[in-house]
Scaffold this active site. Structure first.
Site, short mmCIF file in Angstrom:
data_model
loop_
_atom_site.label_atom_id
_atom_site.label_comp_id
_atom_site.label_asym_id
_atom_site.label_seq_id
_atom_site.Cartn_x
_atom_site.Cartn_y
_atom_site.Cartn_z
N HIS A 173 -68.57 -27.84 1.99
CA HIS A 173 -69.56 -28.23 3.00
C HIS A 173 -69.04 -27.99 4.42
O HIS A 173 -69.83 -27.70 5.33
CB HIS A 173 -69.91 -29.71 2.85
N ASP A 180 -76.60 -29.95 -0.12
CA ASP A 180 -77.09 -30.76 -1.23
C ASP A 180 -78.59 -30.91 -1.04
O ASP A 180 -79.06 -31.25 0.06
CB ASP A 180 -76.45 -32.15 -1.21
N GLU A 262 -72.72 -31.14 -10.23
CA GLU A 262 -73.70 -31.80 -9.38
C GLU A 262 -74.97 -30.95 -9.33
O GLU A 262 -74.95 -29.85 -8.75
CB GLU A 262 -73.14 -32.00 -7.96
#
Length: 288
Positions: A173, A180, A262
């Site tokens: 990130h 996300d 994720e």
């Protein structure tokens, strides 16, 4: 002039001077400094997020996603208390989605394809400064800080969050091309605001038993530290499985790659800064 007359004149002059001095206003006292506001509940694990004039700036090709595609919805959790730590995270003074222009333009193409199928993208996190990753590390070393366990890691010991891959530093990130996100229906239902201290609901519960996010059912909530959040977990079936697969198809078609642990995490493969971890704050003042 005689001696007596000179003495009388001196006395008269002194009297006039003293009278004038008594009529001068008294000097004003110095202003009392305004009281400094001191936060009453700043956690000890990190300073309150802030952005000051001495902060580093982003490269010129980092943009606010809203300037590229204002139709993408945002729910920047780390600028709020509704995250696994339970307070705003260091480096998030504003709830913005900052991305490299390359990733933002690719996401704009994803959004166009999603809208054509009656869905919209909603982002939870985009660029994340290195200080935020450091904040997570500091929090992870404080075993007593588990106020949000009931929602975000109900079945996972906090001591295992690093070993099981749910928290890591550095993070992709911080390179500016990872985000996300989820899908929401169009039109998108209202989402009630999270109120700190409200009863927690496990991210692993069925859709109706989780926090009422505007997202379509993805099988778990966002930032759910549990194997059921793995994109291909076999226990996730039906509509939730279909929604995960749709998000993955849409994102992959435009050059994004999913992190298998994720369902919400995607990295733009052709990222311009593959080896750079930025630390400018998530704020408009960071942009050039």
């Amino acid at each position: 002039m005689g001696t007596g007359r000179r003495a009388a004149a001196v006395v008269a002059a002194l009297a006039t001077t003293l009278a004038a001095a008594c009529q001068q206003p008294a000097p004003s006292p110095p202003p009392t400094p305004a009281p400094t506001s001191v936060p009453t509940s700043v956690p000890t694990s990190a300073p309150a997020p802030s952005a000051g004039p001495s902060e580093p700036h982003a490269p010129a090709d980092i943009v606010d996603l809203a300037t590229v595609d204002p139709t993408v919805r945002t729910d920047i959790r780390y600028a709020t208390a509704h995250n696994f730590v339970g307070r705003p995270i260091a480096g998030y003074p504003e709830p913005l989605c900052l991305l490299t222009r390359r990733a933002a333009e690719a996401l704009h193409r994803v959004q166009a394809a999603a809208l054509a199928q009656g869905r919209s993208l909603k982002v939870y996190d985009c660029y994340r400064p290195q200080r935020a990753a450091d904040d997570f590390v500091t929090w992870a070393k404080l075993p007593g800080e588990q106020r949000m366990k009931g929602e975000f890691y109900p079945d996972e010991p906090k001591s295992r969050l690093f070993a099981d891959g749910y928290i890591g530093a550095p993070t992709a990130h911080s390179r500016g091309s990872t985000l996300d996100l989820t899908l929401v229906p169009v039109p998108t239902p209202d989402q009630p605001a999270y109120v700190p201290g409200q009863p927690l609901m496990a991210c692993t519960a069925p859709a109706g038993g989780r926090f009422p996010d505007s997202s379509v059912d993805m099988g778990t909530g966002f930032d759910c530290f549990d194997p059921r959040a793995h994109t291909a977990d076999a226990r996730v079936t039906g509509a939730a499985r279909a929604n995960r697969e749709l998000l993955k198809r849409l994102m992959t078609a435009q050059g994004f790659e999913n992190y298998p642990r994720e369902w919400w995490h995607y990295r733009y493969v052709d990222e311009p800064y593959p080896d750079t971890y930025f630390n400018f704050p998530v704020a408009r003042s960071s942009l050039r």
